[in-house]
Write an enzyme that holds these catalytic residues in place. Structure first.
Site, PDB file in Angstrom:
ATOM      1  CG  HIS A 192     -19.107  25.999 -15.660  1.00 18.31           C
ATOM      2  ND1 HIS A 192     -19.794  25.239 -14.744  1.00 18.31           N
ATOM      3  CD2 HIS A 192     -17.787  25.777 -15.403  1.00 18.31           C
ATOM      4  CE1 HIS A 192     -18.943  24.602 -13.962  1.00 18.31           C
ATOM      5  NE2 HIS A 192     -17.709  24.906 -14.330  1.00 18.31           N
ATOM      6  CG  HIS A 206     -12.427  23.742 -12.200  1.00 20.17           C
ATOM      7  ND1 HIS A 206     -13.131  22.759 -11.549  1.00 20.17           N
ATOM      8  CD2 HIS A 206     -13.332  24.410 -12.963  1.00 20.17           C
ATOM      9  CE1 HIS A 206     -14.413  22.832 -11.877  1.00 20.17           C
ATOM     10  NE2 HIS A 206     -14.568  23.822 -12.755  1.00 20.17           N
ATOM     11  CE1 TYR A 266     -26.925   4.311   9.097  1.00 17.31           C
ATOM     12  CE2 TYR A 266     -25.413   4.496  10.940  1.00 17.31           C
ATOM     13  CZ  TYR A 266     -25.803   4.865   9.675  1.00 17.31           C
ATOM     14  OH  TYR A 266     -25.070   5.789   8.983  1.00 17.31           O
TER      15      TYR A 266
END
Lengths: 572, 572
Positions: free
Chosen positions: A130, A154, A414
């Site tokens: 792959h 792909h 945050y």
């Protein structure tokens, strides 16, 4: 089949894969990154990128982001994929296989099975071939579709041909239906396609950053590789029926269509860098685990935004200086919702919102085009100099208020805390919501763990530097001896090769500076620690080290950035 | 004479010196500091302050700055010093002695002679008894007057009595005339009296800072101990004939008297901290020598300023938004001049000067009274959030301009450079003039080198923290183990015991915060490194260490502040 076996010796530069040559190293890196533990990945990824094996491909990749972006062209092909191969196969007499059976095959030991459009494939032997490396194992035991949708490379006929060689069965009709049902009930199913070069930190919601070397290859970050930071699924917003509601001002509720925003207010463009509060969190994770996405150094990007000034819209909605007597915040609500219907939300100080020099935009354009879906189509707020989290995307409502946003992200996330504060002792009310961010810089080239030949004599070090609040970066110091001595890098405030833009007015330096220095390799050492640190025009400096700024949310990670590179001595 | 000899055993707490008890340690410290090399002094100074010997006196000193300031009451006495003792002596038959002869006696070996109002005194035997310690040697071989003028504690009858015991002659008439002539031709001869508690870094021009422990004893720094930073002699300005000229605006030159400034414009008060660019320079000097005054940690102070807004005055002079098309700076010229007639000068960005939220004052009051001479009487500019150097004193002229001030201090001084930049390579044009200062904090108690008894179990650590540009200090972290672990200090934004003032609007936090923490003494160690670091609301942090921010001018010294204290174990 024989032809395919040859692939092993041909990759990565076989004629078959001519188009894949450029993208290969990046895809490979993504794969490795997703499959193994994070700190190992990064090392391996960078080693890959800088090993001689990949050097040729990388050179092409870095020659221009345009080359990388070419793969985006394949996006739309995904919609009309050639299924002729599969249809043909359907007439054959492959056995019917259940999803349960497929799920058992998730490793090289047990075999690697995947499904694609109702077919079952045993790709165990293909894994090693792959081109994208081990990443293929992410799909083991399940459907290929979501992965191929992310990596559009792909969607080519010859890939389908390869796949067909490995067919071992047909998925049971019942399981195929279930697969399709899962897809349609997935709130993320309508998320847009993303560029395959991105390093994914989280798929749902989608959070990803570009590879560092590509990030600083252009002064304006192409939208496709601009870091993505989604808290929720991307909402589908119809621009024709879109409405923005502005509330809390003497004029009552003002409702504006997208067309209103484009025609009733002058269009302004601002080049501004956005940075995630968690950029470089991975460095804090190495000190002690924190809560949050494991961002590398690229949760920061720079774009040119176009839209109406928030100030103009607030004035149209009845804002006047008396409002500032009681109102101190401007809240934003996104159209993105969680399962309970709660929207993403945040707020900024009213003073920033209404300041003529604040340059806060209700942006409908990014880099000269409609906002992409991931960046808030059709409308977002861009708050230059302010942490990404307040730049609310898919903006639906603006509320002028005496109070900050009550959202989780404003009140209980945050915020910065002392290194001594832990989840047992933290009091979120004790710290202010992050707004302006502190001085930041990082090295994008060379990569940590890479190797340089001694024969090169010099090393080119590149990176970015930025500060919040409109403070301009005035200097970047680079050390090649672990911080003992420092050299000053060359700053760049426009695309390379173009003349620098005009100096921004005081307090309105919203965009980053890229920087570069060619420095002699230190003699008689086989490992070099390269460090960068930036200074802004308030002469704020980055802290030296990570542990003293560590905080339980892993935000505000702006210590000196350090990379270690090896020097390979000449063989003679 | 016999009585005086007894002083040796009585000091420092003899009934004779009851009033001197409070000031003694400080005067002693000044002495040591001026007489020996700098780094040694500081250690010795702090050891002195914290030794049990001085503890009682120090406790009184720290109980309230008011106690220290009481010595200021002696200032005016200097003008009407009792010379009866001296007149009486003049009828006696002391020999006439030349200045040349006096000058030969400058050490304990050669004898220590001084002159005072025409008398010559051999004080060799008194040196060891001097409550102010060795500092007395600074006057050896010369006149006492300039030193006594600085330390008003001497202006008491019993001090003159002591002196008279040591008389050995009369200074020749010719030399006495020369002495008086030197005084009158000295451009610094009209400088004001200063408070004796100040640590002097330079006498001419006068530069001095208060002892750290006293600095943070009050939220508003009393004007007398507010750090003094003069570049030139203090000009004598007649408030009745004073004129301020405002140039460069469409309305032509606007000339305003002090009365105009007080009556034609609303009076605003702003509490703002000023900090010298060179504060904490001594820490850079320890890394490698820099050019500049060797400031400790107290070249920073906080006052309440009263005056007209610069914005209002510029508007009266014809400022309108069109001016901002071509003008970018507001220049200030002081009335203080060097020998060539060049005045002190500086500039700030126009945007800061005209901003409604910039709070720039043309101040004629400091802490509710007329500006003291050392702080710019009758008028100075106060630019909150901006380095002290731009807060021009004895302000005579304001020029709105396309250009920055061309003064030495704007162009070739007060700029930051990389640690790698030296005097051979520096290009002053390459760096911006310092305006906003970065985040800063320091420990004022305990002092470096002091000793704590183990039996105390805890140590109280105190200090200040401030950031430029109106950025509010939101946290101070304190470590008692050299930076491995951190605790959060309590912040204080008003006089101790009073309720905290209202939170300043975003971007207008001009005043420092004092802070304090009582922390357990670490077990099983005999030396503790205490560190502080502050964070502002842009989450800027102080850098960890000095060497990487070292620069050839020794400015912007804002690394973590560190003090080492010894723990004395209990004897049992």
């Amino acid at each position: 089949m024989l032809l395919l076996r040859h692939c092993r010796s041909l990759t990565p530069f076989s004629p078959l894969n001519i188009q894949r040559r450029l993208v290969t190293p990046v895809v490979a890196s993504c794969a490795v990154r997703l499959c193994s533990s994070r700190s190992e990945d990064q090392r391996f990824y960078y080693q890959q990128l800088h090993s001689p094996y990949w050097r040729y491909g990388l050179a092409g990749l870095l020659a221009g982001t345009g080359a990388v972006l070419a793969y985006g062209l394949h996006h739309h092909k995904a919609e009309r994929v050639d299924t002729s191969v599969l249809s043909e196969e359907k007439t054959s007499s492959f056995p019917t296989i259940s999803q349960e059976e497929v799920t058992k095959h998730r490793s090289l030991e047990d075999g690697v099975w995947v499904t694609f459009k109702g077919g079952v494939y045993d790709i165990t032997e293909f894994v090693a071939m792959h081109p994208g490396g081990d990443k293929i194992l992410l799909a083991a035991g399940g459907a290929l579709e979501p992965f191929w949708a992310l990596y559009a490379v792909h969607n080519q006929d010859h890939v389908l041909e390869i796949l067909s060689e490995y067919k071992v069965g047909e998925l049971s009709v019942e399981d195929l239906r279930k697969q399709q049902a899962v897809k349609s009930s997935d709130p993320y199913s309508t998320d847009p396609e993303r560029h395959p070069v991105l390093h994914i930190n989280s798929l749902k919601p989608f959070n990803a950053e570009p590879p560092p070397e590509i990030l600083t290859d252009s002064y304006i970050t192409p939208s496709a590789i601009f870091f993505k930071r989604n808290h929720l699924p991307v909402p589908q917003v119809d621009p024709a029926s879109f409405q923005l509601h502005v509330e809390g001002l003497p004029g009552g509720v003002l409702t504006l269509s997208l067309q209103d925003l484009k025609t009733r207010f002058p269009k302004h463009t601002v080049t501004a860098t956005l940075q995630c509060a968690g950029n470089r969190r991975s460095e804090m994770n190495k000190v002690k685990l924190v809560k949050g996405l494991n961002w590398g150094i690229a949760a920061i990007s720079n774009a040119t935004w176009g839209g109406a000034k928030l100030r103009d819209v607030l004035l149209a909605a009845g804002y006047n200086p008396d409002v500032a007597q009681w109102a101190h915040h401007v809240q934003f609500e996104g159209l993105d919702k969680d399962v309970t219907g709660t929207t993403y939300g945040a707020s900024i100080p009213l003073k920033k919102a209404v300041s003529e020099d604040g340059d806060v935009l209700l942006a409908y354009e990014m880099n000269g085009e409609d906002l992409p879906a991931d960046h808030g189509f059709p409308l977002r707020v861009v708050v230059p100099g302010t942490v990404g989290a307040r730049n609310v995307k898919w903006l639906g409502k603006i509320i002028v208020s005496a109070e900050e946003s009550s959202s989780h992200w404003q009140q209980n996330d945050y915020k910065g805390f002392s290194p001594g504060t832990d989840w047992d002792t933290v009091d979120f009310k004790s710290a202010p919501a992050i707004q302006e961010l502190p001085i930041q810089s990082a090295i994008t080239t060379p990569a940590d763990g890479s190797t340089i030949d001694r024969s090169q004599e010099t090393v080119t070090v590149k990176g970015y530097a930025w500060s919040g609040g409109g403070r301009e970066v005035v200097r970047v110091d680079v050390s090649l001896d672990g911080g003992k001595s420092w050299q000053v890098a060359q700053l760049q405030s426009s695309e390379k090769g173009l003349p620098p833009g005009p100096s921004p007015p005081t307090g309105q330096a919203w965009a980053w500076k890229l920087w570069e220095i060619e420095a002699p390799l230190p003699p008689e050492t086989q490992e070099v620690e390269i460090i960068c640190k930036a200074v802004d025009n308030s002469y704020n400096m980055q802290p030296d080290s990570v542990p003293p700024i560590w905080n339980l949310r892993g935000v505000l990670s702006n210590a000196w950035h350090r990379v270690k590179v090896k020097i390979r001595e000449d063989e003679e």
